[in-house]
Enzyme design. Structure first.
Site, PDB file in Angstrom:
ATOM      1  N   TYR A  32      10.351 -66.770  12.330  1.00 26.12           N
ATOM      2  CA  TYR A  32       9.083 -66.749  11.655  1.00 26.12           C
ATOM      3  C   TYR A  32       8.689 -67.796  10.647  1.00 26.12           C
ATOM      4  O   TYR A  32       9.596 -68.461  10.637  1.00 26.12           O
ATOM      5  CB  TYR A  32       9.166 -65.714  10.581  1.00 26.12           C
ATOM      6  CG  TYR A  32       8.999 -64.395  11.525  1.00 26.12           C
ATOM      7  CD1 TYR A  32       7.443 -63.929  11.445  1.00 26.12           C
ATOM      8  CD2 TYR A  32      10.179 -63.002  11.954  1.00 26.12           C
ATOM      9  CE1 TYR A  32       7.255 -62.453  11.715  1.00 26.12           C
ATOM     10  CE2 TYR A  32       9.849 -62.276  12.169  1.00 26.12           C
ATOM     11  CZ  TYR A  32       8.712 -61.075  12.386  1.00 26.12           C
ATOM     12  OH  TYR A  32       8.261 -60.454  12.897  1.00 26.12           O
ATOM     13  N   HIS A  74       8.730 -57.758  17.987  1.00 22.06           N
ATOM     14  CA  HIS A  74       7.372 -57.083  18.883  1.00 22.06           C
ATOM     15  C   HIS A  74       6.344 -58.091  17.460  1.00 22.06           C
ATOM     16  O   HIS A  74       6.926 -59.007  17.425  1.00 22.06           O
ATOM     17  CB  HIS A  74       8.000 -56.016  17.010  1.00 22.06           C
ATOM     18  CG  HIS A  74       8.720 -56.448  15.673  1.00 22.06           C
ATOM     19  ND1 HIS A  74      10.139 -56.792  15.440  1.00 22.06           N
ATOM     20  CD2 HIS A  74       7.923 -57.163  14.557  1.00 22.06           C
ATOM     21  CE1 HIS A  74      10.374 -57.420  14.752  1.00 22.06           C
ATOM     22  NE2 HIS A  74       9.503 -57.564  14.188  1.00 22.06           N
ATOM     23  N   TYR A  94      15.037 -60.703  16.798  1.00 22.46           N
ATOM     24  CA  TYR A  94      15.402 -61.150  15.232  1.00 22.46           C
ATOM     25  C   TYR A  94      17.440 -60.636  14.751  1.00 22.46           C
ATOM     26  O   TYR A  94      16.886 -59.720  14.849  1.00 22.46           O
ATOM     27  CB  TYR A  94      15.216 -62.335  14.794  1.00 22.46           C
ATOM     28  CG  TYR A  94      14.005 -61.284  14.072  1.00 22.46           C
ATOM     29  CD1 TYR A  94      13.654 -60.978  12.852  1.00 22.46           C
ATOM     30  CD2 TYR A  94      12.487 -61.177  14.452  1.00 22.46           C
ATOM     31  CE1 TYR A  94      13.254 -59.789  12.136  1.00 22.46           C
ATOM     32  CE2 TYR A  94      12.132 -60.281  13.730  1.00 22.46           C
ATOM     33  CZ  TYR A  94      12.017 -60.128  12.506  1.00 22.46           C
ATOM     34  OH  TYR A  94      11.142 -58.893  11.479  1.00 22.46           O
ATOM     35  N   ARG A 115      16.632 -56.711  15.401  1.00 23.57           N
ATOM     36  CA  ARG A 115      14.993 -55.951  15.602  1.00 23.57           C
ATOM     37  C   ARG A 115      14.403 -56.366  16.926  1.00 23.57           C
ATOM     38  O   ARG A 115      14.085 -57.323  17.679  1.00 23.57           O
ATOM     39  CB  ARG A 115      14.383 -56.707  14.624  1.00 23.57           C
ATOM     40  CG  ARG A 115      14.064 -57.096  13.268  1.00 23.57           C
ATOM     41  CD  ARG A 115      14.008 -55.252  12.582  1.00 23.57           C
ATOM     42  NE  ARG A 115      13.594 -54.494  13.880  1.00 23.57           N
ATOM     43  CZ  ARG A 115      11.890 -54.054  13.401  1.00 23.57           C
ATOM     44  NH1 ARG A 115      10.742 -54.896  12.929  1.00 23.57           N
ATOM     45  NH2 ARG A 115      11.493 -52.902  13.898  1.00 23.57           N
ATOM     46  N   HIS A 171       3.709 -58.132  14.531  1.00 27.71           N
ATOM     47  CA  HIS A 171       2.914 -57.118  13.041  1.00 27.71           C
ATOM     48  C   HIS A 171       1.785 -56.940  13.574  1.00 27.71           C
ATOM     49  O   HIS A 171       0.798 -57.933  14.214  1.00 27.71           O
ATOM     50  CB  HIS A 171       3.599 -57.280  11.804  1.00 27.71           C
ATOM     51  CG  HIS A 171       4.953 -57.870  11.715  1.00 27.71           C
ATOM     52  ND1 HIS A 171       5.654 -56.625  10.990  1.00 27.71           N
ATOM     53  CD2 HIS A 171       5.827 -58.949  12.301  1.00 27.71           C
ATOM     54  CE1 HIS A 171       6.459 -56.768  11.307  1.00 27.71           C
ATOM     55  NE2 HIS A 171       7.353 -57.987  11.860  1.00 27.71           N
TER      56      HIS A 171
HETATM   57 FE   LIG Z   1       9.301 -58.707  12.321  1.00 26.11          FE
END
Ligand SMILES: [Fe+3]
Lengths: 182, 254
Positions: B121, B173, B160, B170, B175
């Site tokens: 991110y 995905h 990640y 994770r 959000h």
């Molecule tokens: Fe996330």
């Protein structure tokens, strides 16, 4: 009567800061506007520690009790009151809004609708931040929550209106569920 | 001495125990549990008291309005924001937002954010050493159309690592943040991709203890949405809770 099952929620996670905040997100009116008030508070966890990664949203009527139905929250023009605000918490867990005090809608007690999101919080939480009653009778909701009603009412302080959110433990905020939620 | 991080096996055992207890209880749940210990950050952040039932009134019967003034149509294309083409598998994700009665949620705001193809991110607190992509911010917004349809062009995010436990990853995905026609429909969630091998290991996904409910967060690959030589298409529909206003009130207001 609902026929479809709602999509499940999930946590907002830790990485929303570059996506959800926007310029003017917490300034429903420009500071210095006549009647402007600071609505602020701290979001804390079950150990009393502040949350640095929470997001608080408010949705409110204007001072005359009119529900705004105007666009422009994300690109504020300086004079349209849209009633929507968004504030991420800072390193001390504090959120702030510069806004106007909501009026009564349809004769009800005036309140801010509040939504809380956070890393570690698996689904959003709803609550209400009522203006100080100042002698008014509590409504059905405040009466029904009994001795926890104080967690739903803002306090006037030297900065404006204070509304703390305690996710867990001593003084835990009353959170709300509405028909259709499961 | 810092404690050793817990292993995946410890988390797996807790997930399995909760799943077993849920099956035994025989009461259907459709939302995540907020009290879900395998997601360690939830321990001190979940309310311990049941939420209080409220009948929506006043402002709660309405939702904020967003419009052309708020959103630039270009914000729905995450592959053009920085000039260059981002790295990764280009995709279209589209679907309808409806309320619990199946009515389209029209002209309402949808916001998304996601990691890049390497699982990173653009966030100062993201410690994953995967490279940033100078051509990708991972942020998108759009308004649903008159049929409740949203649509984003983006790239497929990577899985990640995170620090819930040792070797925690994770599943990939995106959000999603959504508004309905009532304040009470406000929600934030995550969309996943079909067949992800990390589903069984992920305490955030597994916090939705009902398997059918979890699957509502998984998009489907839709070959008809794929564009030859350009991108892959995924479909994901979203159901908000029912609206508390009658259709008559809605008409009055328009
Ligand atoms: Fe996330």
């Amino acid at each position: 009567m609902s026929t479809l099952t709602a999509t499940p929620g999930q946590t907002i996670g830790p990485f929303f800061h570059y996506a959800l905040p926007f310029d003017g997100d917490r300034e429903l009116v420009a500071p210095g506007t006549p009647g402007a008030v600071l609505l602020h508070g701290t979001v804390t966890d079950g150990a009393g520690a502040p949350l640095q990664d929470a997001l608080v949203e408010i949705w409110q009527a204007d001072p005359a009790g009119v529900v705004p139905q105007r666009t422009g929250s994300m690109r504020r023009d300086g004079h349209t009151f849209t009633g929507f605000g968004r504030s991420s918490t800072d390193i001390t867990g504090r959120y702030t809004f510069t806004t106007l005090e909501p009026g009564s809608v349809d004769g009800g007690l005036p309140f801010f609708g509040v939504t809380v999101f956070a890393r570690g919080l698996l689904n959003r939480l709803f609550t209400r931040a009522y203006l100080p009653l100042d002698g008014a009778e509590p409504d059905a909701l405040l009466t029904s929550v009994g001795d926890r009603a104080g967690t739903l009412v803002v306090e006037r302080d030297e900065h404006g209106l204070r509304f703390d959110v305690r996710l867990q433990g001593e003084g835990e905020t009353v959170f709300l569920t509405y028909p259709g939620h499961s | 001495m810092t404690p050793q991080p817990e292993t995946q096996a410890v988390i797996d055992a807790e997930i399995a125990a909760t799943a077993h207890a849920y099956e035994q209880a025989g009461v259907e749940e459709t939302q995540p549990r907020v009290d879900y210990a395998p997601y360690r950050s939830s321990l001190l952040r979940h309310p311990t008291k049941d939420p209080h039932h409220a009948d929506p009134e006043g402002i709660e019967l309405w939702a904020p309005c967003f419009g052309e003034r708020d959103i630039d149509p270009l914000e729905a294309d995450l592959t053009i924001q920085r000039g260059g083409e981002p790295q990764g598998e280009k995709m279209l994700v589209t679907g309808r937002v409806v309320d619990g009665d199946g009515r389209p949620v029209r002209r309402q705001l949808v916001e998304i954010w996601q990691a890049n193809a390497g699982g990173r991110y653009i966030h100062k607190r993201d410690q994953h050493p995967a490279p940033l992509d100078p051509s990708f911010t991972g942020v998108g917004r759009c308004l649903t159309d008159d049929d409740g349809t949203y649509s984003f062009t983006t790239i497929k995010p990577g899985p990640y690592p995170w620090r819930n436990h040792l070797n925690a990853w994770r599943p990939a995905h995106i959000h999603f943040s959504l508004f309905g026609t009532d304040f009470t429909q406000r929600m934030i969630t995550q969309m996943y991709f079909p067949g992800d091998p990390l589903f069984a290991l992920d305490p955030i996904y597994q916090s939705i203890v009902d398997p059918k409910a979890r699957e509502r967060l998984v998009s489907t690959y839709d070959h008809d949405l794929s564009v030859p030589e350009v991108l892959m298409g995924y479909r994901w529909d979203i159901v908000l809770t029912g609206s508390h206003r009658t259709p008559l009130e809605e008409e009055d207001h328009q």
